[in-house]
Design a protein around this motif. Structure first.
Motif, PDB file in Angstrom:
ATOM      1  N   GLY A   1       7.291  32.586  18.408  1.00 41.54           N
ATOM      2  CA  GLY A   1       7.959  31.408  17.862  1.00 41.54           C
ATOM      3  C   GLY A   1       9.304  31.140  18.519  1.00 41.54           C
ATOM      4  O   GLY A   1       9.438  31.193  19.739  1.00 41.54           O
ATOM      5  N   ALA A   2      10.312  30.875  17.683  1.00 39.73           N
ATOM      6  CA  ALA A   2      11.653  30.556  18.184  1.00 39.73           C
ATOM      7  C   ALA A   2      12.307  31.746  18.888  1.00 39.73           C
ATOM      8  O   ALA A   2      13.211  31.576  19.696  1.00 39.73           O
ATOM      9  N   GLY A   3      11.838  32.963  18.593  1.00 39.77           N
ATOM     10  CA  GLY A   3      12.392  34.166  19.209  1.00 39.77           C
ATOM     11  C   GLY A   3      11.719  34.553  20.520  1.00 39.77           C
ATOM     12  O   GLY A   3      12.047  35.575  21.110  1.00 39.77           O
ATOM     13  N   ARG A   4      10.776  33.732  20.981  1.00 39.29           N
ATOM     14  CA  ARG A   4      10.058  34.038  22.222  1.00 39.29           C
ATOM     15  C   ARG A   4      10.994  33.902  23.406  1.00 39.29           C
ATOM     16  O   ARG A   4      11.749  32.941  23.525  1.00 39.29           O
ATOM     17  N   ARG A   5      10.939  34.893  24.310  1.00 35.78           N
ATOM     18  CA  ARG A   5      11.787  34.861  25.496  1.00 35.78           C
ATOM     19  C   ARG A   5      11.055  35.489  26.663  1.00 35.78           C
ATOM     20  O   ARG A   5      10.160  36.319  26.491  1.00 35.78           O
TER      21      ARG A   5
END
Length: 67
Positions: A54-58
């Motif tokens: 999600g938003a924490g994907r890097r």
């Protein structure tokens, strides 16, 4: 996972890629350095390793795609 280099700033060693579905995803200097690259040009095919969801994907690693 494969992607296409979209942007790259040689001063900060960071940039972004486009995933095959067109989604942009940024990478930082740590991910660039982990791949051992010295230069990246927009349009080059790259292999990336992604961490998180999600938003924490890097992106954790960026390297050139070889056949």
């Amino acid at each position: 996972m494969q992607a296409t280099a979209f942007t790259y700033d040689s001063e900060t060693r960071s940039g972004s890629v486009l995933l095959d579905d067109g989604t942009p995803l940024a990478f930082d200097a740590a991910a660039f350095d982990a791949g051992g690259l010295r230069l990246l040009r927009p349009g080059q095919r790259v292999r990336i390793e992604v961490e998180g969801e999600g938003a924490g994907r890097r992106i954790a690693l960026v390297t050139l795609q070889t056949l």
